[in-house]
Write an enzyme that holds these catalytic residues in place. Structure first.
Site, PDB file in Angstrom:
ATOM      1  N   ARG A  65      41.112  53.199  23.339  1.00 19.30           N
ATOM      2  CA  ARG A  65      41.735  53.075  22.024  1.00 19.30           C
ATOM      3  C   ARG A  65      40.698  53.139  20.916  1.00 19.30           C
ATOM      4  NH1 ARG A  65      45.392  47.931  22.938  1.00 19.30           N
ATOM      5  NH2 ARG A  65      43.492  47.480  24.047  1.00 19.30           N
ATOM      6  N   HIS A 204      40.912  45.418  45.285  1.00 14.57           N
ATOM      7  CA  HIS A 204      39.460  45.507  45.467  1.00 14.57           C
ATOM      8  C   HIS A 204      38.963  44.656  46.637  1.00 14.57           C
ATOM      9  CE1 HIS A 204      39.195  41.793  43.064  1.00 14.57           C
ATOM     10  NE2 HIS A 204      37.969  41.649  43.521  1.00 14.57           N
ATOM     11  N   LYS A 208      35.695  45.211  49.956  1.00 11.41           N
ATOM     12  CA  LYS A 208      34.532  44.338  50.202  1.00 11.41           C
ATOM     13  C   LYS A 208      34.018  44.565  51.614  1.00 11.41           C
ATOM     14  CE  LYS A 208      35.990  40.676  47.046  1.00 11.41           C
ATOM     15  NZ  LYS A 208      34.973  40.301  46.090  1.00 11.41           N
ATOM     16  N   GLU A 242      37.577  29.527  43.435  1.00  5.02           N
ATOM     17  CA  GLU A 242      36.762  30.060  42.337  1.00  5.02           C
ATOM     18  C   GLU A 242      36.327  28.908  41.456  1.00  5.02           C
ATOM     19  OE1 GLU A 242      37.990  34.078  40.728  1.00  5.02           O
ATOM     20  OE2 GLU A 242      39.911  33.173  41.200  1.00  5.02           O
ATOM     21  N   ASP A 261      48.481  36.363  41.086  1.00  4.11           N
ATOM     22  CA  ASP A 261      47.144  36.896  40.802  1.00  4.11           C
ATOM     23  C   ASP A 261      46.329  37.081  42.082  1.00  4.11           C
ATOM     24  OD1 ASP A 261      45.006  37.633  39.000  1.00  4.11           O
ATOM     25  OD2 ASP A 261      44.093  35.680  39.402  1.00  4.11           O
ATOM     26  N   HIS A 266      45.400  40.159  47.222  1.00  5.33           N
ATOM     27  CA  HIS A 266      44.168  39.988  47.992  1.00  5.33           C
ATOM     28  C   HIS A 266      44.369  39.153  49.263  1.00  5.33           C
ATOM     29  CE1 HIS A 266      42.712  41.512  44.306  1.00  5.33           C
ATOM     30  NE2 HIS A 266      42.536  40.380  43.672  1.00  5.33           N
ATOM     31  N   LYS A 366      41.586  28.136  40.787  1.00  7.67           N
ATOM     32  CA  LYS A 366      40.499  28.244  39.804  1.00  7.67           C
ATOM     33  C   LYS A 366      39.985  26.829  39.536  1.00  7.67           C
ATOM     34  CE  LYS A 366      41.693  32.601  37.818  1.00  7.67           C
ATOM     35  NZ  LYS A 366      40.757  33.512  38.474  1.00  7.67           N
TER      36      LYS A 366
HETATM   37  C1  BG6 Z   1      41.156  39.425  40.446  1.00  3.63           C
HETATM   38  C2  BG6 Z   1      41.908  38.298  39.788  1.00  3.63           C
HETATM   39  O1  BG6 Z   1      42.042  40.337  41.029  1.00  3.63           O
HETATM   40  O2  BG6 Z   1      40.299  38.899  41.455  1.00  3.63           O
HETATM   41  C3  BG6 Z   1      40.953  37.280  39.210  1.00  3.63           C
HETATM   42  O3  BG6 Z   1      42.728  38.816  38.760  1.00  3.63           O
HETATM   43  C4  BG6 Z   1      39.979  36.818  40.255  1.00  3.63           C
HETATM   44  O4  BG6 Z   1      41.662  36.175  38.661  1.00  3.63           O
HETATM   45  C5  BG6 Z   1      39.325  37.997  40.958  1.00  3.63           C
HETATM   46  O5  BG6 Z   1      38.991  36.018  39.612  1.00  3.63           O
HETATM   47  C6  BG6 Z   1      38.497  37.534  42.130  1.00  3.63           C
HETATM   48  O6  BG6 Z   1      37.758  38.614  42.624  1.00  3.63           O
HETATM   49  P1  BG6 Z   1      36.345  38.373  43.299  1.00  3.63           P
HETATM   50  O7  BG6 Z   1      35.946  39.727  43.791  1.00  3.63           O
HETATM   51  O8  BG6 Z   1      35.431  37.829  42.239  1.00  3.63           O
HETATM   52  O9  BG6 Z   1      36.571  37.387  44.387  1.00  3.63           O
END
Ligand code: BG6
Length: 516
Positions: A65, A204, A208, A242, A261, A266, A366
């Site tokens: 943007r 993602h 890993k 986290e 989330d 994941h 978190k």
């Molecule tokens: C993301 C979440 O998909 O993954 C985040 O939206 C989270 O809230 C993150 O912190 C964690 O990823 P990683 O690779 O740091 O464990």
């Protein structure tokens, strides 16, 4: 004849990757002035270049943007790489990369943006003699997927899937919806203009290194598979903690919460890898079908079951590593009466022959004491005879811990005799650390995943049916919370391991959360 000589393992790549190298292509990033591009995507492409994995010819065009020139974008890219890349800037390679970075701006709800994009891409393709393969990375909010896909289609930027045309692929970032209905809408939108084989839904965690190692550990060793079932395994604990608090993500997180989330994507993927049957080949669809079978076998948690099978909570004021943090409801951008969960614990069952009766305890949150992701497989107790004959002191059961981050590796707890003349025993650990064994640091998840898209290997991406199956399961829990939830969530002090209710969830079964 059994082999006796240890060998270097063959390259662990799926069939699709083995048979195809990364093709010369243009990577078009939507959301190029955003955080993900600067912190993850550009450093990932740059590291692929340093490792000699990028195709010999490529270009990156960012669309954002902000109004930026190519040079301003290149400067931002360089800063991002300096700050976030796992390998440092190498002048010669940077100069090469620099010349292949381009930028344009424009709103995605205006068709003119896409007609301009078409001439820009064609100009770059002519200049660099690129064959027309294109990857579109949607690092933008899902609300903008619809105009973006329409724009790409109407401007004629997407080629059909056939033998004559260059490839067009799209990478879709999370969140893919906030419940089953909205996930279906996103899938419809992308599915209207792209064939399913062109769509790469990214998670993602699947990129890993240690997550990929789960399959290798299970299916490249002979000792685990025979005991990988309800006869030998007592339970499995999956922890993703986290230490970070909300940060600046209130507008997203308030609408999401920990279940959407972290668990919908994941953690359910980790569970699938731990629980899946051996696939008969590494073909992307065979592997994805096998993961999908786990998803289909999850026992639904519906209605009143949420009271016994789930715990959700919010962090309150507390200290993490000596630093004070406000409670979630006092964070900037959070409603003072927010009921968004920052912590979830679940008791999950996979209803198939292998896992009958084995609980999978999951927790994520978190503002916890530290960042740690691990899967702990606890084996059954040995009989109460011989070294376990004392009814007051039972032997610690064998435990296999797969550490995903931060210190990647694997440990096996076994019972050993203490040196000395008495017959005393003690639990000890056989500990394998990635960092100590392999010299090179592991590539970042985005490196592996971007490379896979360039080669056309979809094994580590989410298929539409998998996304919808995981949302089906998660949406039941969300609905259960709506109808059977309490207004005020339990709290846990920032810097603690979660609420007391989560301890009760596991302790009523006579088990305890592991100290990670
Ligand atoms: C993301 C979440 O998909 O993954 C985040 O939206 C989270 O809230 C993150 O912190 C964690 O990823 P990683 O690779 O740091 O464990």
């Amino acid at each position: 004849m059994p082999s006796t000589k240890p060998t270097e393992t063959p390259e662990i790549l799926s069939e699709a990757t083995k048979s195809a190298l990364a093709q010369p292509c243009t990577l078009v990033i939507f959301g190029a002035s955003g955080d993900l591009t600067r912190r993850k995507l550009l450093p990932a492409v740059y590291n692929l270049l340093l490792d000699g994995l990028l195709p010999p010819n490529y270009a990156v065009l960012g669309l954002g943007r902000k109004s930026l020139s190519d040079d301003e974008f290149r400067q931002i890219a360089k800063k991002g790489i300096e700050q976030f890349s796992r390998q440092t800037i190498n002048d010669e390679k940077w100069n090469e990369f620099h010349d292949r970075l381009f930028y344009m701006n424009g709103p995605v709800d205006d068709l003119a943006t896409f007609t301009n994009m078409k001439s820009r891409i064609e100009g770059i393709e002519n200049q660099l003699k690129l064959p027309g393969h294109r990857i579109f990375y949607l690092a933008i909010p899902p609300t903008t997927f619809s105009p973006t896909c329409e724009g790409l289609h109407k401007a004629g930027l997407i080629y059909p899937v056939d033998d004559q045309s260059p490839f067009s692929r799209v990478i879709v970032e999370k969140p893919i919806g906030r419940d089953l209905e909205s996930a279906k809408v996103i899938n419809e939108i992308t599915g209207r203009v792209f064939d399913e084989s062109q769509i790469y839904r990214i998670d993602h965690y699947l990129g890993k290194e240690t997550v990929q190692n789960i399959m290798v550990m299970r299916f490249a060793n002979s000792i685990f598979e025979p005991i990988w079932n309800h006869r030998y395994i007592d339970h499995v604990q999956l922890t993703v903690s986290e230490a970070e608090t909300l940060g600046t993500r209130a507008s997203y997180y308030e609408e999401a919460g920990a279940l959407r989330d972290m668990i919908q994507n994941h953690i359910l993927q980790l569970l699938c890898l731990i629980a899946m049957e051996p696939p008969y080949s590494l073909d992307p669809d065979v592997v994805r079908n096998t993961r999908m079978d786990v998803m289909r076998g999850l026992r639904p948690i519906r209605g009143k079951d949420v009271e016994t099978m789930t715990v959700r909570a919010q962090y309150a004021h507390g200290a993490i590593n000596g630093k004070e943090f406000p409670g979630y409801r006092r964070e900037e951008g959070v409603r003072p009466d927010s009921t968004t969960e920052t912590y979830v614990a679940l008791k999950v069952f996979v209803e198939n022959w292998r896992w009958a009766g084995v609980p999978f305890y999951i927790r994520t949150g978190k503002a916890m004491p530290k960042r740690s992701s691990e899967i702990a497989v606890q084996f059954k107790d040995i009989p109460q005879i011989l070294f376990n004959a004392d009814p007051n002191v039972s032997q610690a059961p064998n435990l296999l811990t797969l550490r995903i981050q931060p210190e990647e590796g694997m440990a096996l707890r076994i019972i050993s005799k203490k040196p000395g003349s008495k017959a005393q025993t003690r639990p000890v650990e056989m500990d394998f650390k990635y960092g100590d064994t392999f010299d090179a640091p592991s590539p970042e998840a985005y490196e592996r995943l971007l490379l896979d898209v360039m080669t056309g290997d979809a094994s580590l991406f989410m298929r539409r049916d998998a996304v919808e199956a995981s949302w089906t399961w998660v949406t039941d829990i969300l609905q259960g919370w709506e109808t059977h939830g309490t207004k005020w969530l339990p709290e846990y002090p920032a810097g603690s391991w979660g609420p007391i209710e989560a301890d009760r969830l596991i302790e009523t079964d006579g088990r305890k959360w592991r100290e990670v």
